[in-house]
Design a protein around this motif. Structure first.
Motif, short mmCIF file in Angstrom:
data_model
loop_
_atom_site.label_atom_id
_atom_site.label_comp_id
_atom_site.label_asym_id
_atom_site.label_seq_id
_atom_site.Cartn_x
_atom_site.Cartn_y
_atom_site.Cartn_z
N ARG A 178 0.85 -1.19 0.00
CA ARG A 178 0.00 0.00 0.00
C ARG A 178 0.89 1.24 0.00
O ARG A 178 1.51 1.58 1.00
N VAL A 179 0.94 1.93 -1.13
CA VAL A 179 1.73 3.14 -1.30
C VAL A 179 0.76 4.30 -1.51
O VAL A 179 0.06 4.36 -2.52
N GLN A 180 0.70 5.22 -0.55
CA GLN A 180 -0.25 6.33 -0.56
C GLN A 180 0.41 7.63 -0.97
O GLN A 180 1.61 7.83 -0.76
N ALA A 181 -0.38 8.54 -1.53
CA ALA A 181 0.07 9.90 -1.82
C ALA A 181 -0.42 10.84 -0.72
O ALA A 181 -1.53 10.69 -0.21
N TYR A 182 0.43 11.78 -0.35
CA TYR A 182 0.09 12.80 0.64
C TYR A 182 0.33 14.16 0.00
O TYR A 182 1.46 14.47 -0.40
N LEU A 183 -0.70 14.96 -0.12
CA LEU A 183 -0.58 16.22 -0.85
C LEU A 183 0.10 17.30 -0.03
O LEU A 183 -0.27 17.55 1.11
N TYR A 184 1.09 17.94 -0.64
CA TYR A 184 1.71 19.14 -0.07
C TYR A 184 1.48 20.27 -1.06
O TYR A 184 2.04 20.28 -2.16
N ASP A 185 0.64 21.21 -0.70
CA ASP A 185 0.29 22.30 -1.61
C ASP A 185 0.90 23.60 -1.11
O ASP A 185 0.22 24.49 -0.61
N GLY A 186 2.21 23.71 -1.21
CA GLY A 186 2.92 24.90 -0.76
C GLY A 186 4.16 25.12 -1.60
O GLY A 186 4.42 24.40 -2.57
N TYR A 187 4.96 26.11 -1.23
CA TYR A 187 6.20 26.39 -1.98
C TYR A 187 7.20 25.26 -1.76
O TYR A 187 7.46 24.84 -0.62
N TRP A 188 7.76 24.77 -2.84
CA TRP A 188 8.78 23.71 -2.79
C TRP A 188 9.68 23.87 -3.99
O TRP A 188 9.21 24.06 -5.11
N GLU A 189 10.97 23.80 -3.76
CA GLU A 189 11.93 23.92 -4.86
C GLU A 189 13.02 22.87 -4.70
O GLU A 189 13.67 22.79 -3.64
N ASP A 190 13.19 22.06 -5.72
CA ASP A 190 14.31 21.12 -5.76
C ASP A 190 15.49 21.87 -6.36
O ASP A 190 15.51 22.19 -7.55
N ILE A 191 16.46 22.19 -5.51
CA ILE A 191 17.57 23.04 -5.96
C ILE A 191 18.62 22.17 -6.63
O ILE A 191 19.65 21.84 -6.05
N GLY A 192 18.32 21.79 -7.87
CA GLY A 192 19.20 20.87 -8.58
C GLY A 192 20.05 21.51 -9.66
O GLY A 192 20.91 20.86 -10.24
N THR A 193 19.80 22.78 -9.97
CA THR A 193 20.56 23.47 -11.01
C THR A 193 20.96 24.86 -10.52
O THR A 193 20.37 25.39 -9.56
N ILE A 194 21.93 25.44 -11.19
CA ILE A 194 22.35 26.80 -10.85
C ILE A 194 21.19 27.77 -11.00
O ILE A 194 20.96 28.65 -10.15
N GLU A 195 20.41 27.63 -12.07
CA GLU A 195 19.29 28.54 -12.29
C GLU A 195 18.25 28.42 -11.18
O GLU A 195 17.74 29.43 -10.67
N ALA A 196 17.91 27.20 -10.78
CA ALA A 196 16.93 26.99 -9.71
C ALA A 196 17.46 27.56 -8.39
O ALA A 196 16.70 28.18 -7.62
N PHE A 197 18.75 27.36 -8.12
CA PHE A 197 19.35 27.87 -6.90
C PHE A 197 19.34 29.40 -6.89
O PHE A 197 18.99 30.03 -5.88
N TYR A 198 19.69 30.00 -8.00
CA TYR A 198 19.70 31.47 -8.13
C TYR A 198 18.30 32.04 -7.91
O TYR A 198 18.09 32.98 -7.14
N ASN A 199 17.31 31.45 -8.58
CA ASN A 199 15.93 31.95 -8.46
C ASN A 199 15.38 31.76 -7.06
O ASN A 199 14.65 32.62 -6.54
N ALA A 200 15.73 30.65 -6.41
CA ALA A 200 15.24 30.40 -5.05
C ALA A 200 15.79 31.43 -4.07
O ALA A 200 15.08 31.91 -3.18
#
Length: 508
Positions: free
Chosen positions: A325-347
């Motif tokens: 049994r694998v369930q989904a749990y909704l998170y409806d807020g700000y989230w950023e995966d800082i995986g690139t220079i551009e994402a890191f800069y914008n965050a």
């Protein structure tokens, strides 16, 4: 290469009164009656859980929730990606001399402070951090930030680093997120816990893990995956999931396109979105954050999938395929995966946003903790600073700063112009004698020199920018690797390498 951080915690959700039952988010009230629900009450140092299925009740042993976490980011350079040929992807060169979770953030913090603070704010006080490459600065930060201030948790709390190691049974380093946890199962299974909380060390968000864990218990899940609602434009860039009408995950797809993407649309009202927002966000993406029941974790890593290296692409889909049994749990807020220079800069620049920043460090109910440095207040002498965030201990003289983040101990000289830029600051101050000595040798002190102009850039720590330097990328170069000259350009953003020296008069 950046290392991966893993967090483990051991604590049950707390309540404001000793006998109060936990209340889950309202969206979970739609769960079918056949599901098992648990309610926990706090009494002294022990937690008693009552599990109810139909009319039956039974007492459980005292609960201690036990998480540990690993970065599950697929598009980043972590220690879980040991292929050296990929070293210049992700956050490199910011990860040239440090693990990814140790990269500075928001003027005063480091990325690892986000998941650790979320844990502490959620009454999760026993935390493991799994790490592999370039871990010296991460280890140092954790020991200084959290080693001496965990006593408020009945002296039970800790943030402990677990480094990759070789053993007679396993001579290999960490091969992936799941493998990192597997190699330390001998330690984790000793704890009397019900669940493991698996987190990433390189995401920017604020989340209450108590509600996350409680939802996992109420749905009697083996694994619960934190899910982010997505519109169609963004959905194709993420690993998506499909759920049934009980919120159970039945299908995974990595970055689907076309008809495959359309087929993954789900009714997100099942997870709690209202009708209007559910129409805008008909997809759900995995955040790489999981609650895993202890029995399921041991079974999956030791028996069912002993060769699986990654949670997101192997273990979680595998658990679904064998009927767990694998369930989904909704998170409806700000989230950023800082995986690139551009994402890191914008965050980072997002925290200067008006009137409300993308991510706020000013939430008193859920603070972000970090290393206490006991620095003096920042000093600004005839400076024009607008729409910016300035860290501790800076000296800013007669210059102009707009829409920028200025890190701790930054020294900015007269006539400088800083626009749309992230300055990470410095690890130490240079004395006046040091500066005179450097000037006598024709060298450059740490900081930004006189009359220099910097725009749309990231300046890593301890960089020495001379006088009359222009870092403005006038030619709009999108990609360039000039490591011997002290800089890279990615997505049009100039990144000055840590400890780099940019001579006076240089134009980038």
């Amino acid at each position: 290469m950046a290392s991966m951080a893993a967090l483990g915690a051991f604590r049950s959700p707390a309540t404001s009164s000793s006998n109060a039952s936990f209340v889950s988010r309202s969206r979970l009230s739609t769960a079918p009656r056949t599901l098992s629900f648990s309610a926990s009450s706090l009494s002294g140092d022990h937690v008693v859980s009552r599990t109810t299925t139909g009319s039956r009740q039974k007492e459980r042993t005292p609960l201690i929730v036990s998480p540990k976490a690993v970065s599950d980011s697929k598009n980043s350079q972590t220690c879980l990606e040991p292929d050296v040929s990929r070293v210049e992807q992700g956050l490199y060169p910011l990860t040239k001399k440090r693990a990814k979770p140790a990269v500075p953030l928001g003027g005063n913090y480091r990325l690892i402070d986000i998941p650790v603070s979320n844990c502490l704010n959620s009454n999760v006080s026993k935390i493991y951090v799994l790490t592999q490459f370039n871990s010296a600065s991460l280890n140092r930060h954790i020991s200084r930030a959290y080693a001496s201030n965990m006593g408020g948790y009945k002296n039970e709390g800790f943030v402990e680093v677990l480094a990759a190691q070789q053993s007679p049974e396993n001579p290999n380093w960490f091969q992936g997120t799941a493998d990192a946890v597997r190699q330390y199962l001998w330690l984790f299974e000793e704890h009397n816990v019900l669940e493991f909380l698996v987190l990433a060390g390189d995401h920017l968000y604020r989340m209450n893990y108590e509600s996350f864990i409680q939802a996992h218990r109420e749905t009697a899940a083996d694994i619960t995956v934190a899910a982010l609602p997505m519109d169609e434009k963004r959905a194709a860039s993420f690993g998506l999931m499909k759920i049934d009408d009980e919120g159970r995950i039945i299908e995974f797809a990595e970055k689907p396109k076309g008809e495959q993407l359309k087929a993954l649309q789900v009714d997100t009202t099942i997870l709690g979105l209202d009708d209007e927002r559910a129409k805008e966000m008909p997809y759900i993406a995995s955040m790489g954050i999981y609650v895993v029941s202890k029995k399921a974790m041991l079974d999956l890593l030791s028996k069912k999938f002993p060769g699986a290296n990654d949670f997101g692409s192997e273990v979680i889909p595998g658990a679904t395929s064998i009927g767990m049994r694998v369930q989904a749990y909704l998170y409806d807020g700000y989230w950023e995966d800082i995986g690139t220079i551009e994402a890191f800069y914008n965050a980072n620049l997002g925290i200067t946003k008006k009137p409300v920043p993308d991510f706020s460090f000013y939430d008193r109910s859920s603070p972000i903790y970090t290393q206490p440095r006991y620095l003096p207040p920042s000093k600004m002498l005839n400076a024009d600073v607008t729409d910016s965030v300035v860290g501790e201990g800076c000296v800013i003289k007669n210059c102009r700063i707009h829409h920028s983040v200025v890190g701790l101990r930054s020294c900015i000289s007269e006539g400088a112009i800083i626009e749309d830029t992230l300055l990470m600051g410095a690890d130490y101050y240079e004395t006046e004698a040091d500066r005179k000595f450097l000037a006598a040798k024709g060298s450059v002190p740490i900081g930004i020199g006189k009359n220099s102009h910097i725009k749309r850039a990231i300046i890593d720590k301890n960089a020495r920018i001379g006088d009359d330097v222009k870092i403005i990328n006038n030619d709009n170069v999108q990609e360039a690797a000039k490591e011997t000259d002290g800089y890279f350009i990615k997505s049009g953003i100039v990144t000055i390498v840590k400890d780099a020296l940019i001579p006076s008069g240089t134009v980038i």
